[in-house]
Design a protein around this motif. Structure first.
Motif: not given
Length: 282
Positions: A174-200
Protein backbone atom coordinates in the motif's frame (compact mmCIF):
# COMPACT_ATOMS: atom_id res chain seq x y z
CA UNK A 1 -18.75 0.89 32.79
CA UNK A 2 -15.50 1.31 30.86
CA UNK A 3 -12.68 2.95 32.78
CA UNK A 4 -10.17 5.32 31.22
CA UNK A 5 -6.59 4.09 31.19
CA UNK A 6 -4.62 6.44 33.46
CA UNK A 7 -1.65 6.21 31.06
CA UNK A 8 -3.56 8.26 28.49
CA UNK A 9 -3.44 12.04 28.69
CA UNK A 10 -4.60 14.94 26.59
CA UNK A 11 -2.66 15.41 23.33
CA UNK A 12 0.65 17.26 23.40
CA UNK A 13 3.33 18.13 20.86
CA UNK A 14 4.80 14.61 20.77
CA UNK A 15 1.46 12.91 20.19
CA UNK A 16 0.66 15.24 17.30
CA UNK A 17 3.67 14.26 15.20
CA UNK A 18 3.23 12.07 12.13
CA UNK A 19 4.07 8.44 12.81
CA UNK A 20 3.61 4.99 11.28
CA UNK A 21 3.68 1.96 13.59
CA UNK A 22 4.38 -1.46 12.08
CA UNK A 23 3.65 -4.24 14.60
CA UNK A 24 4.97 -7.78 14.19
CA UNK A 25 1.70 -9.42 15.25
CA UNK A 26 0.43 -11.04 18.46
CA UNK A 27 0.68 -7.74 20.33
CA UNK A 28 -0.34 -7.80 23.99
CA UNK A 29 -4.10 -7.15 24.02
CA UNK A 30 -4.79 -8.02 27.67
CA UNK A 31 -2.17 -6.95 30.22
CA UNK A 32 0.19 -4.01 29.75
CA UNK A 33 -0.96 -3.28 26.17
CA UNK A 34 2.22 -1.23 25.73
CA UNK A 35 2.07 -0.99 21.93
CA UNK A 36 -1.68 -0.41 21.64
CA UNK A 37 -1.59 2.19 24.41
CA UNK A 38 1.31 4.00 22.75
CA UNK A 39 -0.65 4.03 19.49
CA UNK A 40 -3.66 5.58 21.26
CA UNK A 41 -1.47 8.14 23.02
CA UNK A 42 0.24 9.17 19.78
CA UNK A 43 -3.18 9.43 18.11
CA UNK A 44 -4.40 12.03 20.60
CA UNK A 45 -4.78 10.28 23.94
CA UNK A 46 -8.08 10.99 25.64
CA UNK A 47 -9.21 12.99 22.61
CA UNK A 48 -8.33 10.31 20.03
CA UNK A 49 -10.81 8.89 17.55
CA UNK A 50 -9.49 5.54 16.33
CA UNK A 51 -10.48 3.98 13.02
CA UNK A 52 -10.17 0.19 12.77
CA UNK A 53 -9.79 -1.46 9.34
CA UNK A 54 -10.27 -5.23 9.89
CA UNK A 55 -10.38 -6.10 6.18
CA UNK A 56 -7.42 -8.50 6.29
CA UNK A 57 -9.33 -10.82 8.60
CA UNK A 58 -11.56 -13.68 7.48
CA UNK A 59 -13.97 -12.52 10.18
CA UNK A 60 -13.79 -8.73 9.88
CA UNK A 61 -16.92 -8.06 11.98
CA UNK A 62 -15.56 -10.01 14.94
CA UNK A 63 -12.09 -8.50 14.52
CA UNK A 64 -13.57 -5.02 14.35
CA UNK A 65 -15.54 -5.57 17.56
CA UNK A 66 -12.43 -6.94 19.30
CA UNK A 67 -10.32 -3.86 18.62
CA UNK A 68 -13.26 -1.52 19.19
CA UNK A 69 -13.58 -2.84 22.73
CA UNK A 70 -9.82 -2.80 23.36
CA UNK A 71 -9.37 0.82 22.28
CA UNK A 72 -12.44 1.96 24.24
CA UNK A 73 -11.06 0.19 27.33
CA UNK A 74 -7.73 1.95 26.84
CA UNK A 75 -9.65 5.21 27.04
CA UNK A 76 -9.94 6.93 23.67
CA UNK A 77 -12.87 9.22 22.88
CA UNK A 78 -14.38 7.13 20.07
CA UNK A 79 -13.74 4.16 17.78
CA UNK A 80 -14.94 3.88 14.17
CA UNK A 81 -14.90 0.38 12.64
CA UNK A 82 -14.34 0.94 8.91
CA UNK A 83 -15.61 -2.25 7.28
CA UNK A 84 -14.33 -2.74 3.73
CA UNK A 85 -15.36 -6.14 2.39
CA UNK A 86 -15.68 -5.10 -1.25
CA UNK A 87 -13.64 -2.65 -3.34
CA UNK A 88 -16.75 -0.55 -3.92
CA UNK A 89 -16.83 0.23 -0.20
CA UNK A 90 -13.62 2.23 -0.69
CA UNK A 91 -15.68 4.81 -2.59
CA UNK A 92 -18.45 5.09 0.00
CA UNK A 93 -18.86 8.80 0.97
CA UNK A 94 -19.99 7.88 4.49
CA UNK A 95 -16.90 5.73 5.03
CA UNK A 96 -14.65 8.52 3.72
CA UNK A 97 -16.30 11.01 6.06
CA UNK A 98 -15.84 8.68 9.03
CA UNK A 99 -12.17 8.17 8.11
CA UNK A 100 -11.65 11.92 8.09
CA UNK A 101 -12.66 12.06 11.76
CA UNK A 102 -9.98 9.52 12.76
CA UNK A 103 -6.80 10.78 14.42
CA UNK A 104 -5.46 7.21 14.39
CA UNK A 105 -6.11 4.27 12.05
CA UNK A 106 -5.34 0.65 12.93
CA UNK A 107 -5.17 -2.17 10.35
CA UNK A 108 -5.65 -5.65 11.81
CA UNK A 109 -3.94 -8.93 10.96
CA UNK A 110 -5.11 -11.62 8.57
CA UNK A 111 -4.21 -11.92 4.89
CA UNK A 112 -2.13 -9.10 3.43
CA UNK A 113 -3.15 -9.98 -0.13
CA UNK A 114 -6.80 -9.63 0.83
CA UNK A 115 -6.12 -6.30 2.50
CA UNK A 116 -4.13 -4.87 -0.40
CA UNK A 117 -6.60 -6.07 -3.03
CA UNK A 118 -9.52 -4.44 -1.20
CA UNK A 119 -7.81 -1.09 -0.56
CA UNK A 120 -5.32 -0.51 -3.37
CA UNK A 121 -6.19 2.36 -5.74
CA UNK A 122 -9.39 3.22 -3.88
CA UNK A 123 -10.39 6.73 -2.72
CA UNK A 124 -10.27 5.41 0.85
CA UNK A 125 -6.60 4.48 0.51
CA UNK A 126 -5.72 7.79 -1.16
CA UNK A 127 -7.44 9.70 1.64
CA UNK A 128 -5.71 7.60 4.29
CA UNK A 129 -2.31 8.18 2.69
CA UNK A 130 -2.97 11.92 2.63
CA UNK A 131 -4.00 11.97 6.29
CA UNK A 132 -0.95 9.95 7.35
CA UNK A 133 1.61 11.83 5.26
CA UNK A 134 0.18 15.19 6.35
CA UNK A 135 0.37 14.19 10.01
CA UNK A 136 -3.40 14.26 10.45
CA UNK A 137 -3.65 10.57 11.41
CA UNK A 138 -1.29 8.10 13.04
CA UNK A 139 -1.25 4.77 11.22
CA UNK A 140 -0.64 1.38 12.84
CA UNK A 141 -0.85 -2.11 11.36
CA UNK A 142 -0.26 -5.50 12.94
CA UNK A 143 0.87 -8.68 11.17
CA UNK A 144 -0.76 -8.46 7.71
CA UNK A 145 -1.51 -4.81 8.51
CA UNK A 146 2.26 -4.28 8.88
CA UNK A 147 3.24 -6.35 5.85
CA UNK A 148 1.33 -4.01 3.50
CA UNK A 149 3.18 -0.88 4.64
CA UNK A 150 5.84 -0.95 1.92
CA UNK A 151 5.59 -0.25 -1.78
CA UNK A 152 6.64 -3.87 -2.29
CA UNK A 153 5.34 -6.46 0.15
CA UNK A 154 6.00 -10.07 1.04
CA UNK A 155 2.83 -11.92 0.07
CA UNK A 156 4.02 -15.34 1.27
CA UNK A 157 7.16 -17.39 1.63
CA UNK A 158 8.94 -20.27 3.29
CA UNK A 159 11.56 -20.80 5.99
CA UNK A 160 14.26 -23.29 7.03
CA UNK A 161 16.12 -22.81 3.74
CA UNK A 162 19.00 -20.57 2.69
CA UNK A 163 17.98 -17.41 0.82
CA UNK A 164 16.87 -18.26 -2.72
CA UNK A 165 14.68 -16.80 -5.45
CA UNK A 166 11.77 -19.19 -4.84
CA UNK A 167 11.63 -18.65 -1.08
CA UNK A 168 9.47 -15.53 -1.21
CA UNK A 169 6.50 -14.32 -3.25
CA UNK A 170 6.32 -10.56 -3.68
CA UNK A 171 3.38 -8.32 -4.47
CA UNK A 172 2.39 -4.66 -4.44
CA UNK A 173 1.91 -3.12 -1.01
CA UNK A 174 0.00 0.00 0.00
CA UNK A 175 3.06 2.26 -0.10
CA UNK A 176 2.92 4.08 3.23
CA UNK A 177 6.65 3.34 3.69
CA UNK A 178 7.88 3.20 0.08
CA UNK A 179 11.54 2.53 0.87
CA UNK A 180 11.12 -0.52 3.11
CA UNK A 181 10.02 -4.14 2.90
CA UNK A 182 8.35 -5.25 6.14
CA UNK A 183 8.20 -8.82 7.43
CA UNK A 184 6.38 -9.85 10.61
CA UNK A 185 6.27 -12.71 13.18
CA UNK A 186 9.94 -12.51 12.31
CA UNK A 187 12.20 -14.54 14.61
CA UNK A 188 9.11 -16.36 15.90
CA UNK A 189 8.73 -18.01 12.46
CA UNK A 190 12.37 -18.02 11.34
CA UNK A 191 11.89 -15.52 8.50
CA UNK A 192 15.37 -14.02 8.13
CA UNK A 193 16.14 -16.00 4.97
CA UNK A 194 12.93 -14.92 3.24
CA UNK A 195 13.53 -11.24 4.07
CA UNK A 196 17.07 -11.52 2.69
CA UNK A 197 15.58 -13.17 -0.42
CA UNK A 198 13.16 -10.26 -0.79
CA UNK A 199 15.93 -7.69 -0.36
CA UNK A 200 18.06 -9.55 -2.91
CA UNK A 201 15.25 -9.03 -5.41
CA UNK A 202 14.79 -5.36 -4.45
CA UNK A 203 18.22 -4.13 -3.26
CA UNK A 204 17.08 -0.50 -3.29
CA UNK A 205 14.79 -1.26 -0.31
CA UNK A 206 15.57 -1.62 3.40
CA UNK A 207 14.43 -4.83 5.09
CA UNK A 208 12.61 -4.50 8.42
CA UNK A 209 11.76 -7.75 10.22
CA UNK A 210 9.55 -7.33 13.29
CA UNK A 211 9.04 -9.90 16.05
CA UNK A 212 5.71 -10.58 17.73
CA UNK A 213 4.57 -8.08 20.39
CA UNK A 214 7.12 -5.66 18.95
CA UNK A 215 6.70 -2.43 17.01
CA UNK A 216 8.88 -0.53 14.57
CA UNK A 217 7.75 3.05 15.09
CA UNK A 218 8.63 5.26 12.12
CA UNK A 219 8.86 8.92 13.12
CA UNK A 220 8.42 11.85 10.75
CA UNK A 221 12.02 12.95 11.41
CA UNK A 222 13.45 9.80 9.81
CA UNK A 223 14.05 7.71 12.93
CA UNK A 224 12.79 4.19 13.55
CA UNK A 225 12.27 3.39 17.23
CA UNK A 226 11.74 -0.10 18.65
CA UNK A 227 8.99 -0.74 21.17
CA UNK A 228 8.01 -4.04 22.77
CA UNK A 229 9.22 -7.43 24.00
CA UNK A 230 11.05 -8.72 20.92
CA UNK A 231 13.48 -7.37 18.36
CA UNK A 232 13.45 -5.53 15.05
CA UNK A 233 15.95 -6.80 12.48
CA UNK A 234 17.26 -4.31 9.93
CA UNK A 235 18.62 -5.80 6.68
CA UNK A 236 20.56 -3.09 4.88
CA UNK A 237 21.85 -3.91 1.36
CA UNK A 238 23.37 -0.47 0.62
CA UNK A 239 26.97 -1.74 0.79
CA UNK A 240 26.44 -5.10 -0.93
CA UNK A 241 29.37 -5.66 -3.27
CA UNK A 242 28.05 -8.72 -5.09
CA UNK A 243 24.96 -10.91 -5.32
CA UNK A 244 24.34 -13.94 -7.50
CA UNK A 245 20.57 -13.33 -7.41
CA UNK A 246 20.14 -12.46 -11.11
CA UNK A 247 22.19 -15.45 -12.25
CA UNK A 248 21.08 -18.49 -10.21
CA UNK A 249 18.20 -20.90 -10.71
CA UNK A 250 15.05 -20.46 -8.63
CA UNK A 251 15.92 -22.92 -5.88
CA UNK A 252 19.70 -22.40 -5.76
CA UNK A 253 21.12 -20.58 -2.71
CA UNK A 254 21.85 -16.90 -3.32
CA UNK A 255 25.30 -15.51 -2.62
CA UNK A 256 25.34 -11.99 -1.20
CA UNK A 257 28.45 -10.19 0.05
CA UNK A 258 28.76 -7.39 2.60
CA UNK A 259 25.13 -7.38 3.66
CA UNK A 260 24.65 -5.39 6.85
CA UNK A 261 22.28 -6.62 9.59
CA UNK A 262 21.27 -4.86 12.82
CA UNK A 263 19.28 -6.40 15.68
CA UNK A 264 17.49 -3.73 17.71
CA UNK A 265 15.52 -4.14 20.95
CA UNK A 266 13.17 -2.00 23.02
CA UNK A 267 14.30 1.64 23.05
CA UNK A 268 16.91 1.27 20.30
CA UNK A 269 16.68 3.54 17.26
CA UNK A 270 17.74 3.43 13.63
CA UNK A 271 18.34 6.58 11.61
CA UNK A 272 16.76 5.95 8.21
CA UNK A 273 18.61 8.93 6.71
CA UNK A 274 22.14 8.06 7.83
CA UNK A 275 21.56 4.27 8.16
CA UNK A 276 23.07 4.21 11.64
CA UNK A 277 21.82 2.24 14.62
CA UNK A 278 21.61 4.19 17.87
CA UNK A 279 21.87 2.50 21.26
CA UNK A 280 19.04 3.11 23.70
CA UNK A 281 19.79 5.41 26.59
CA UNK A 282 19.92 3.65 29.95
Amino acid sequence: MLQLNPILTSPDASSAKSVVMAVGGAEDKVHGRQILTTFCQRSGGLDATIGVIPSASREPDAMGRLYHDIFMEIGVKAVEVLLVSDRSHGENPDLLERLERCSGVFMSGGDQLRLSSLLDETPLLEKLRHQVWQGQSVLAGTSAGAAVMGERMIASGGSNEPPNRSLVDMSTGLGFLPDVIVDQHFHNRNRLARLISAISAYPEKLGVGIDEDTCALFEADGHLKVLGRGAVTIVDPRDVSYTSYPHVDLTDPVSIYNLRVHILSDGDCYNLLTHRALHKTV
